[in-house]
Design an enzyme around this catalytic site. Structure first.
Site, PDB file in Angstrom:
ATOM      1  N   PRO A 143       0.690  -1.276  -0.242  1.00 41.19           N
ATOM      2  CA  PRO A 143       0.015  -0.002   0.056  1.00 41.19           C
ATOM      3  C   PRO A 143       0.877   1.388  -0.003  1.00 41.19           C
ATOM      4  CG  PRO A 143       0.156  -0.948   2.340  1.00 41.19           C
ATOM      5  CD  PRO A 143       0.938  -1.767   1.384  1.00 41.19           C
ATOM      6  N   GLU A 144       1.984   1.252  -0.365  1.00 41.57           N
ATOM      7  CA  GLU A 144       3.042   2.267  -0.452  1.00 41.57           C
ATOM      8  C   GLU A 144       2.555   3.664  -0.889  1.00 41.57           C
ATOM      9  OE1 GLU A 144       5.624  -0.828   1.219  1.00 41.57           O
ATOM     10  OE2 GLU A 144       4.135  -0.582  -0.405  1.00 41.57           O
ATOM     11  N   ALA A 145       1.844   3.522  -2.255  1.00 39.12           N
ATOM     12  CA  ALA A 145       1.471   4.495  -3.068  1.00 39.12           C
ATOM     13  C   ALA A 145       0.211   5.300  -2.341  1.00 39.12           C
ATOM     14  CB  ALA A 145       1.085   4.263  -4.302  1.00 39.12           C
ATOM     15  N   MET A 149       4.294   6.764  -0.028  1.00 35.89           N
ATOM     16  CA  MET A 149       5.587   6.028   0.316  1.00 35.89           C
ATOM     17  C   MET A 149       6.096   5.341  -0.962  1.00 35.89           C
ATOM     18  SD  MET A 149       6.998   6.589   3.275  1.00 35.89           S
ATOM     19  CE  MET A 149       7.917   5.329   3.971  1.00 35.89           C
TER      20      MET A 149
END
Length: 270
Positions: A143-145, A149
């Site tokens: 889930p970084e986007a 991140m």
């Protein structure tokens, strides 16, 4: 360094002999990694690497999560430190990447037993394992986007090689959470089982692998990883060298005699 000599607060280590289970034990924060967790994990992997008795390493989490990634409370403190230089930030990133490097370099086979959610660093470390088995309630995501991140632990190299480029694009660009059933369908995990059966399923898989010749396992593990950067001729050359090493081993003689005698071989890794 010996496993039993490592002081542990965030991790627990179970098992002696061919199969060792390393559990992240911070269930109150969904097994998020703080600096201490990372340091303990690095020490455990370093000790395992030189332990000739260990053939399989199982990674899992305590409670309802495999790992929720980095401890955001600790990370938030770092981000608020406006005086941190790029070199200091880079060092922190590379220390996390060292965990993936250590997992990939381990001579032992690694299995991620996904007992619950695995996101961020948790998902990245699961990708670095050779095999992944998920409980039905588990989920995995990148889930970084969604958090502004970016992936840091080799996801851009590992994920397309595990599920293919198109599916990797889907998982990384949407940042969505993939439930265990779908993870099994797309090959992100090799098996899905009822939650209550996860420990026994992984235990049986680990025992099955650990019964094989250690030298053959080491050779196969690393060449399977390396083939992505080699052409066919280079792979066949490496296969030849691997076969020669096996032909010179005491374990080959033991395996042959055990087959002829109709008994289980007892490999020594020599």
């Amino acid at each position: 360094m010996v496993l039993t000599d490592i002081p542990l607060a965030d991790l627990s280590v179970r098992g002696h002999g061919p199969v060792v289970t390393v559990q992240v034990s911070r269930p109150d924060v969904l097994n998020a990694f703080r600096a201490q967790t990372r340091a303990e994990f690095a020490s455990v992997l370093d000790a395992v690497r030189t332990d000739d008795h260990v053939r399989v390493v199982v990674l899992t989490g305590a409670g309802r999560a495999f790992s929720a990634g980095q401890d955001l409370r600790e990370l938030g403190g770092r981000l608020q430190n406006e005086e941190a230089s790029d070199d200091q930030l880079r060092q922190g990133i590379e220390e996390l990447q060292d965990l993936t490097r250590a997992l990939l370099a381990l001579p032992q086979v690694t299995i991620a037993a996904l007992n619950g959610v695995a996101v961020g660093l948790g998902a990245e470390l699961a990708l670095a394992c050779d095999l992944r088995v998920a409980a039905e309630s588990a989920a995995i995501g990148f889930p970084e986007a969604r958090r502004a991140m970016f992936q840091t632990n080799g996801v851009m190299w590992l994920l397309p090689r595990i599920v293919g480029l198109s599916r990797a694009n889907d998982l990384v660009l949407t940042g969505r959470l993939v439930q265990a059933a779908e993870a099994g369908r797309i090959g992100l995990v090799q098996g899905v089982c009822p939650d209550a059966d996860l420990a026994s399923t992984v235990e049986a898989l680990a025992a099955d692998i650990a019964a094989n010749a250690p030298g053959s396992l080491r050779l196969a593990k690393h060449l399977l990883r390396d083939t992505w950067g080699l052409d066919l001729a280079q792979v066949m050359t490496r296969e030849t060298e691997g076969m020669l090493a096996c032909l010179r081993s005491r374990d080959l003689r033991e395996g042959t005699l055990a087959f002829l005698d109709g008994r289980t071989p007892h490999y020594e890794g020599r």
